[in-house]
Design a protein around this motif. Structure first.
Motif, PDB file in Angstrom:
ATOM      1  N   CYS A 168       2.396   1.711  -3.532  1.00  0.00           N
ATOM      2  CA  CYS A 168       1.391   2.118  -4.518  1.00  0.00           C
ATOM      3  C   CYS A 168       0.935   3.552  -4.305  1.00  0.00           C
ATOM      4  CB  CYS A 168       0.190   1.176  -4.464  1.00  0.00           C
ATOM      5  SG  CYS A 168       0.490  -0.430  -5.215  1.00  0.00           S
ATOM      6  N   ARG A 169       0.565   3.873  -3.082  1.00  0.00           N
ATOM      7  CA  ARG A 169      -0.010   5.185  -2.811  1.00  0.00           C
ATOM      8  C   ARG A 169       1.032   6.288  -2.716  1.00  0.00           C
ATOM      9  NH1 ARG A 169      -4.935   3.522   1.395  1.00  0.00           N
ATOM     10  NH2 ARG A 169      -6.168   2.412  -0.191  1.00  0.00           N
ATOM     11  N   THR A 200       0.828  -1.203   0.000  1.00  0.00           N
ATOM     12  CA  THR A 200       0.000   0.000   0.000  1.00  0.00           C
ATOM     13  C   THR A 200       0.864   1.256   0.000  1.00  0.00           C
ATOM     14  OG1 THR A 200      -1.805  -1.150   1.115  1.00  0.00           O
ATOM     15  CG2 THR A 200      -1.769   1.252   1.301  1.00  0.00           C
ATOM     16  N   GLU A 214      -6.429   5.686 -12.895  1.00  0.00           N
ATOM     17  CA  GLU A 214      -7.442   4.642 -12.711  1.00  0.00           C
ATOM     18  C   GLU A 214      -6.823   3.254 -12.809  1.00  0.00           C
ATOM     19  OE1 GLU A 214     -11.881   3.409 -14.364  1.00  0.00           O
ATOM     20  OE2 GLU A 214     -10.472   4.400 -15.732  1.00  0.00           O
ATOM     21  N   THR A 259      -0.772   9.091 -12.060  1.00  0.00           N
ATOM     22  CA  THR A 259      -1.768  10.155 -12.197  1.00  0.00           C
ATOM     23  C   THR A 259      -1.237  11.285 -13.068  1.00  0.00           C
ATOM     24  OG1 THR A 259      -2.750   9.602 -10.060  1.00  0.00           O
ATOM     25  CG2 THR A 259      -3.169  11.818 -10.914  1.00  0.00           C
ATOM     26  N   GLN A 318       1.034   5.423  -7.731  1.00  0.00           N
ATOM     27  CA  GLN A 318      -0.185   6.136  -8.110  1.00  0.00           C
ATOM     28  C   GLN A 318       0.053   7.613  -8.395  1.00  0.00           C
ATOM     29  OE1 GLN A 318      -3.164   5.150  -5.183  1.00  0.00           O
ATOM     30  NE2 GLN A 318      -3.212   2.998  -5.774  1.00  0.00           N
ATOM     31  N   TRP A 334      -3.382  -1.566  -7.277  1.00  0.00           N
ATOM     32  CA  TRP A 334      -3.351  -1.763  -5.823  1.00  0.00           C
ATOM     33  C   TRP A 334      -4.485  -2.671  -5.382  1.00  0.00           C
ATOM     34  CZ3 TRP A 334      -7.098  -0.433  -2.156  1.00  0.00           C
ATOM     35  CH2 TRP A 334      -6.734  -0.691  -0.830  1.00  0.00           C
ATOM     36  N   ARG A 335      -5.685  -2.352  -5.831  1.00  0.00           N
ATOM     37  CA  ARG A 335      -6.846  -3.095  -5.363  1.00  0.00           C
ATOM     38  C   ARG A 335      -6.822  -4.544  -5.863  1.00  0.00           C
ATOM     39  NH1 ARG A 335     -11.520  -1.301  -2.983  1.00  0.00           N
ATOM     40  NH2 ARG A 335     -10.814   0.821  -3.335  1.00  0.00           N
ATOM     41  N   ARG A 360      -4.739   2.553  -9.636  1.00  0.00           N
ATOM     42  CA  ARG A 360      -5.601   2.286  -8.483  1.00  0.00           C
ATOM     43  C   ARG A 360      -6.140   0.861  -8.561  1.00  0.00           C
ATOM     44  NH1 ARG A 360      -6.880   7.715  -9.495  1.00  0.00           N
ATOM     45  NH2 ARG A 360      -8.682   7.178 -10.805  1.00  0.00           N
TER      46      ARG A 360
END
Length: 239
Positions: A169-170, A166, A184, A178, A174, A190-191, A187
């Motif tokens: 990614c964040r 996490t 998109e 972006t 990401q 990650w999910r 995101r």
């Protein structure tokens, strides 16, 4: 956010194709890890006379890993994203590499038929709607005794591994994506990992599809506990 699937996911990869290689280049060990996973297949010599299927080849990083370790093999590289495949096919390749535009679920319709001596799938299975069906299809495409190699984000189940994933990614992936207009998709990245199988669960899924000699092997560095190589075999011997 729901996961991207099928045409929506392919379209997102089409859009991301132009910056994909630059983004993965900042991932320490990305290409070296793919080569390590290919070597773990344990295929003989330089792959002379072997037919290999690179399933979900993207922009060709996995294809290059196969080619590096097994330069004598013929490689059929397949991807559902036309944009990613165009980037892959435009790179300089020696003879023996061909590219096919097809989803993993519809290989026969695109003329991809076995038997293959090995199938390699990098970062594919968490992105398909029905991984069990795809595993069964791969099993049937392999020659008896043929080998499967899967290189995939599959968390170990430890909280720390999910936390590291996490954070990466964040905090890194990401924001960069972006800027490129592909937030998109990343995101979804990650999910898709946090919702997918643990490493143990995926190994069980591979066994349930009829494979034996299933091994789960970690990768080094920050991806330990996050990314694994799965190696398996279709039972039987070539006549």
């Amino acid at each position: 956010m729901t996961l991207l699937r099928d045409e929506d996911l392919a379209a997102a990869f089409d859009h991301a194709a132009r910056g994909y290689d630059a983004l993965v280049a900042v991932n320490p060990g990305y290409h070296a890890h793919l080569r390590r996973s290919v070597r773990r297949l344990g295929l003989p010599g330089y792959g002379e006379g072997l037919r290999l299927l690179d399933l979900g080849c993207g922009t060709g990083a996995s294809t290059a890993a196969l080619r590096s370790a097994l330069p004598g093999a013929h490689i059929t590289a397949v991807d559902a994203s036309a944009g990613m495949l165009e980037r892959a096919a435009a790179k300089p390749w020696a003879q023996g590499v061909s590219f096919v535009h097809a989803p993993a679920e519809r290989l026969a319709e695109a003329g991809v038929t076995g038997p293959f001596d090995a199938v390699f799938a990098a970062y594919l299975f968490r992105n398909v709607a029905d991984p069990d069906t795809v595993l069964t299809s791969v099993h049937d495409l392999l020659a008896p005794g043929g080998r499967l190699g899967v290189h995939e984000y599959t968390l170990s189940g430890r909280r720390v591994d999910r936390a590291v994933w996490t954070l990466v990614c964040r905090g890194i992936v990401q924001p960069a994506a972006t800027v490129l207009g592909d937030g998109e998709l990343y995101r979804h990245l990650w999910r898709s990992v946090v919702r997918f199988d643990s490493a143990d669960r995926f190994a069980h899924r591979v066994r349930s599809a009829g494979f034996d000699h299933v091994r789960t092997l970690p990768l080094p560095g920050w991806q330990t506990g996050i990314t694994h190589t799965f190696v398996a075999r279709r039972p039987g011997t070539t006549a």
